[in-house]
Design a protein around this motif. Sequence first.
Motif, mmCIF file in Angstrom:
data_model
loop_
_atom_site.group_PDB
_atom_site.id
_atom_site.type_symbol
_atom_site.label_atom_id
_atom_site.label_comp_id
_atom_site.label_asym_id
_atom_site.label_seq_id
_atom_site.Cartn_x
_atom_site.Cartn_y
_atom_site.Cartn_z
ATOM 1 N N UNK A 119 33.682 36.147 46.880
ATOM 2 C CA UNK A 119 31.885 35.209 48.020
ATOM 3 C C UNK A 119 33.386 35.157 49.264
ATOM 4 N N UNK A 120 34.287 34.496 48.867
ATOM 5 C CA UNK A 120 35.065 34.079 49.722
ATOM 6 C C UNK A 120 36.757 34.065 48.914
ATOM 7 N N UNK A 121 37.754 34.099 50.109
ATOM 8 C CA UNK A 121 38.896 33.697 50.080
ATOM 9 C C UNK A 121 39.702 32.255 50.072
ATOM 10 N N UNK A 135 35.934 30.349 45.100
ATOM 11 C CA UNK A 135 35.795 31.387 45.219
ATOM 12 C C UNK A 135 34.340 32.206 45.789
ATOM 13 N N UNK A 136 33.674 31.590 45.320
ATOM 14 C CA UNK A 136 32.188 31.482 45.438
ATOM 15 C C UNK A 136 32.126 32.198 44.665
ATOM 16 N N UNK A 137 30.640 33.563 44.364
ATOM 17 C CA UNK A 137 30.261 34.109 43.794
ATOM 18 C C UNK A 137 31.744 35.227 43.811
ATOM 19 N N UNK A 138 31.774 36.056 42.270
ATOM 20 C CA UNK A 138 32.711 36.484 42.761
ATOM 21 C C UNK A 138 32.505 38.607 41.987
ATOM 22 N N UNK A 139 31.934 39.342 42.005
ATOM 23 C CA UNK A 139 32.102 40.822 41.249
ATOM 24 C C UNK A 139 33.230 41.815 40.874
ATOM 25 N N UNK A 140 33.216 41.701 40.156
ATOM 26 C CA UNK A 140 34.303 42.728 39.508
ATOM 27 C C UNK A 140 33.956 44.331 39.332
#
Length: 218
Positions: A119-121, A135-140
């Motif tokens: 969501x953010x770096x 990092x907020x929500x992280x999608x892989x």
Amino acid sequence: NTEGAYLAEDAFTSADGSVADERDGSDAGSNQADGNLDNYNASAGSATFTVDDPVQIDKTFHPDPADTTYTIGEVFDYRITVSIIEGTTNDLVVVDTLPDGVRFESASVGFGTMSITPQMTPSGAQVGQVITFDFGDVTNNANANAGDDFITIDITVTVEDVPANIDGAILGNNAQLTFTGPMGTETRDFDDDNMTPGIQPLDLVIVEPDVTITKTAS
């Protein structure tokens, strides 16, 4: 790891289309294997499967993990590696607690694959010796390659010239992450030695030069 299983269920009828007197699966709780008349239902469970922990954390010295000794004024990196499962991990936060005696200089974040989108770096928010990366929500996104499912955080520090940093002094570094799981906030601590009870930090050893002075008459 988490264990689970899928349950597949199916219902069918005794005639094509809609027929008033056909048999279907309308008997409550019935299954094709029981003695009920209107039991046109079947179900089966899958074999038990194991789901990996969604995240794991590791920490080493970088670029040489075996180099554990540093001296006054030396600049080096810690590397945090977060292994992350394919899918979405919510509210991922990594916190690094630097030991007294080293000074935070900068940090950089890298991703094992472009399929990982946070969501953010973060660049690293500093409060004293604590550095936080939100990092907020992280999608892989799935890409059939388990070897690139990770995030790296390189933290650059300098060994300070302070009275406590003498030859042989040990400076322990701790790190942990949190994320939101099915039961709420979950925590994973970095442990440098799983064989020793408790949470063991990554230890840095201070070294100083051995100096010998000799004097002779001429």
